[in-house]
Design a protein around this motif. Structure first.
Motif, mmCIF file in Angstrom:
data_model
loop_
_atom_site.group_PDB
_atom_site.id
_atom_site.type_symbol
_atom_site.label_atom_id
_atom_site.label_comp_id
_atom_site.label_asym_id
_atom_site.label_seq_id
_atom_site.Cartn_x
_atom_site.Cartn_y
_atom_site.Cartn_z
ATOM 1 N N ASN A 121 0.763 -1.138 -0.062
ATOM 2 C CA ASN A 121 -0.002 -0.075 0.066
ATOM 3 C C ASN A 121 0.923 1.154 0.080
ATOM 4 O O ASN A 121 0.315 2.476 0.005
ATOM 5 C CB ASN A 121 -0.953 -0.088 1.023
ATOM 6 C CG ASN A 121 -1.910 -0.975 1.016
ATOM 7 O OD1 ASN A 121 -2.619 -1.199 -0.325
ATOM 8 N ND2 ASN A 121 -2.470 -1.664 2.095
ATOM 9 N N THR A 122 1.981 1.244 -0.130
ATOM 10 C CA THR A 122 2.970 2.273 -0.052
ATOM 11 C C THR A 122 4.218 2.058 -1.008
ATOM 12 O O THR A 122 4.760 0.832 -0.828
ATOM 13 C CB THR A 122 3.557 2.967 1.251
ATOM 14 O OG1 THR A 122 2.742 2.654 2.273
ATOM 15 C CG2 THR A 122 4.496 3.849 1.238
ATOM 16 N N ILE A 123 4.652 3.037 -1.800
ATOM 17 C CA ILE A 123 5.648 2.765 -2.542
ATOM 18 C C ILE A 123 6.589 3.749 -2.372
ATOM 19 O O ILE A 123 6.412 5.053 -2.258
ATOM 20 C CB ILE A 123 5.469 2.674 -4.286
ATOM 21 C CG1 ILE A 123 4.339 1.698 -4.616
ATOM 22 C CG2 ILE A 123 6.685 2.323 -5.065
ATOM 23 C CD1 ILE A 123 4.033 1.758 -5.839
ATOM 24 N N THR A 124 7.929 3.669 -2.066
ATOM 25 C CA THR A 124 8.935 4.453 -1.594
ATOM 26 C C THR A 124 9.981 4.538 -2.642
ATOM 27 O O THR A 124 10.727 3.553 -2.763
ATOM 28 C CB THR A 124 9.484 4.217 -0.382
ATOM 29 O OG1 THR A 124 8.448 4.357 0.849
ATOM 30 C CG2 THR A 124 10.450 5.267 0.175
ATOM 31 N N GLY A 125 10.311 5.614 -3.205
ATOM 32 C CA GLY A 125 11.037 5.667 -4.232
ATOM 33 C C GLY A 125 11.835 6.910 -4.412
ATOM 34 O O GLY A 125 11.790 7.803 -3.907
ATOM 35 N N ARG A 126 13.063 7.101 -5.591
ATOM 36 C CA ARG A 126 13.787 8.083 -5.811
ATOM 37 C C ARG A 126 13.967 8.173 -7.094
ATOM 38 O O ARG A 126 14.492 7.077 -7.685
ATOM 39 C CB ARG A 126 14.957 8.051 -4.914
ATOM 40 C CG ARG A 126 16.185 8.938 -5.356
ATOM 41 C CD ARG A 126 17.296 9.190 -4.409
ATOM 42 N NE ARG A 126 17.075 9.791 -3.397
ATOM 43 C CZ ARG A 126 17.826 10.144 -2.430
ATOM 44 N NH1 ARG A 126 18.950 9.513 -2.492
ATOM 45 N NH2 ARG A 126 17.558 10.745 -1.453
ATOM 46 N N TRP A 127 13.878 9.309 -7.843
ATOM 47 C CA TRP A 127 14.377 9.570 -9.254
ATOM 48 C C TRP A 127 15.646 10.264 -8.876
ATOM 49 O O TRP A 127 15.963 10.940 -8.014
ATOM 50 C CB TRP A 127 13.359 10.403 -10.000
ATOM 51 C CG TRP A 127 12.243 9.910 -10.515
ATOM 52 C CD1 TRP A 127 11.043 9.697 -10.237
ATOM 53 C CD2 TRP A 127 12.322 9.208 -11.850
ATOM 54 N NE1 TRP A 127 10.277 8.940 -10.866
ATOM 55 C CE2 TRP A 127 10.722 8.926 -12.050
ATOM 56 C CE3 TRP A 127 13.276 8.876 -12.776
ATOM 57 C CZ2 TRP A 127 10.506 7.875 -13.177
ATOM 58 C CZ3 TRP A 127 12.842 8.071 -13.950
ATOM 59 C CH2 TRP A 127 11.647 7.797 -13.924
ATOM 60 N N GLU A 128 16.773 9.735 -9.996
ATOM 61 C CA GLU A 128 18.096 10.294 -10.055
ATOM 62 C C GLU A 128 18.242 10.661 -11.415
ATOM 63 O O GLU A 128 17.609 10.171 -12.444
ATOM 64 C CB GLU A 128 19.002 9.096 -9.537
ATOM 65 C CG GLU A 128 18.960 8.954 -8.104
ATOM 66 C CD GLU A 128 19.965 7.788 -7.770
ATOM 67 O OE1 GLU A 128 20.179 7.878 -6.465
ATOM 68 O OE2 GLU A 128 20.439 7.113 -8.521
ATOM 69 N N ILE A 129 19.131 11.614 -11.463
ATOM 70 C CA ILE A 129 19.246 12.176 -12.846
ATOM 71 C C ILE A 129 20.894 12.039 -13.113
ATOM 72 O O ILE A 129 21.582 12.452 -12.231
ATOM 73 C CB ILE A 129 18.831 13.713 -13.040
ATOM 74 C CG1 ILE A 129 18.896 14.060 -14.580
ATOM 75 C CG2 ILE A 129 19.383 14.516 -12.106
ATOM 76 C CD1 ILE A 129 18.097 15.377 -14.699
ATOM 77 N N ALA A 130 21.349 12.005 -14.361
ATOM 78 C CA ALA A 130 22.719 12.022 -14.695
ATOM 79 C C ALA A 130 22.903 13.055 -15.829
ATOM 80 O O ALA A 130 22.790 12.571 -17.118
ATOM 81 C CB ALA A 130 23.312 10.706 -14.972
ATOM 82 N N GLU A 131 23.186 14.320 -15.621
ATOM 83 C CA GLU A 131 23.209 15.244 -16.993
ATOM 84 C C GLU A 131 24.275 14.827 -17.661
ATOM 85 O O GLU A 131 24.261 15.202 -19.028
ATOM 86 C CB GLU A 131 22.887 16.767 -16.338
ATOM 87 C CG GLU A 131 21.792 16.948 -15.503
ATOM 88 C CD GLU A 131 21.457 18.332 -15.304
ATOM 89 O OE1 GLU A 131 21.657 19.114 -16.251
ATOM 90 O OE2 GLU A 131 21.123 18.593 -14.137
ATOM 91 N N ASP A 132 25.433 14.267 -17.126
ATOM 92 C CA ASP A 132 26.476 14.130 -18.016
ATOM 93 C C ASP A 132 26.345 12.617 -18.608
ATOM 94 O O ASP A 132 27.219 12.224 -19.386
ATOM 95 C CB ASP A 132 27.937 14.226 -17.479
ATOM 96 C CG ASP A 132 27.841 13.221 -16.343
ATOM 97 O OD1 ASP A 132 27.031 12.520 -15.872
ATOM 98 O OD2 ASP A 132 29.005 13.381 -15.513
ATOM 99 N N GLY A 133 25.141 11.949 -18.213
ATOM 100 C CA GLY A 133 24.902 10.588 -18.861
ATOM 101 C C GLY A 133 25.806 9.507 -17.799
ATOM 102 O O GLY A 133 25.315 8.290 -18.005
ATOM 103 N N THR A 134 26.612 9.789 -16.693
ATOM 104 C CA THR A 134 27.078 8.646 -16.040
ATOM 105 C C THR A 134 27.064 9.127 -14.596
ATOM 106 O O THR A 134 26.900 8.159 -13.794
ATOM 107 C CB THR A 134 28.749 8.462 -16.340
ATOM 108 O OG1 THR A 134 29.327 9.925 -16.305
ATOM 109 C CG2 THR A 134 28.788 8.104 -17.842
#
Length: 149
Positions: A121-134
């Motif tokens: 009933n709960t999903i805990t998550g994180r979005w991450e970004i790599a502007e340089d691709g790595t």
């Protein structure tokens, strides 16, 4: 020629089905103003899951995604689109209490890693970004909570 069917693979998507509220936080821990809602429902064909999302944060566009699988290879994909005209394809995995999305390429690479609570009933998550691709850095955290029906 016999081919694998998607029945078992699609069953892995079942924990997502329903209506969810979400709250988000920036990497510094500050909450987004307001929250949002996401629904996951089966397409009439039963072969795809439709995801629709909206947030109260003006910079977070309303979006629609189609989730599906390649049964022969046991892989999942998300086709994402939003009201800005952005369209992206994410590879995806789901199972054993985890849900992951990722894409590499221009204009930046992204990944999402989440876990389901024991009662789903709960999903805990994180979005991450790599502007340089790595080199990935946190973009924002999300907590989805299932809406009682």
């Amino acid at each position: 020629m016999d081919q694998p069917t998607a029945e078992q693979a699609l069953r892995q998507l079942e924990p997502l089905v329903g209506e969810w509220t979400f709250e988000a936080k920036w990497p510094d821990g500050a909450s987004w103003p307001g929250g949002g809602r996401v629904t996951f429902e089966w397409h009439a064909s039963g072969a795809h899951l439709l995801q629709r999302g909206t947030a109260e944060l003006p910079e977070a566009p309303d979006n629609v995604s189609i989730l599906g699988c390649d049964a022969a290879n046991g892989t999942y994909f998300q086709l994402y689109s939003d009201e800005r005209g952005v369209c992206r394809v994410y590879e995806m995995s789901i199972g054993n209490g985890e849900w992951k999305l990722w894409r590499e390429g221009e204009p930046f690479s992204q990944r999402f890693m989440a876990t389901f609570s024991d009662d789903a009933n709960t999903i805990t998550g994180r979005w991450e970004i790599a502007e340089d691709g790595t080199n990935y850095t946190p973009d924002f955290d999300l907590i989805y909570r299932r809406v009682d029906t």
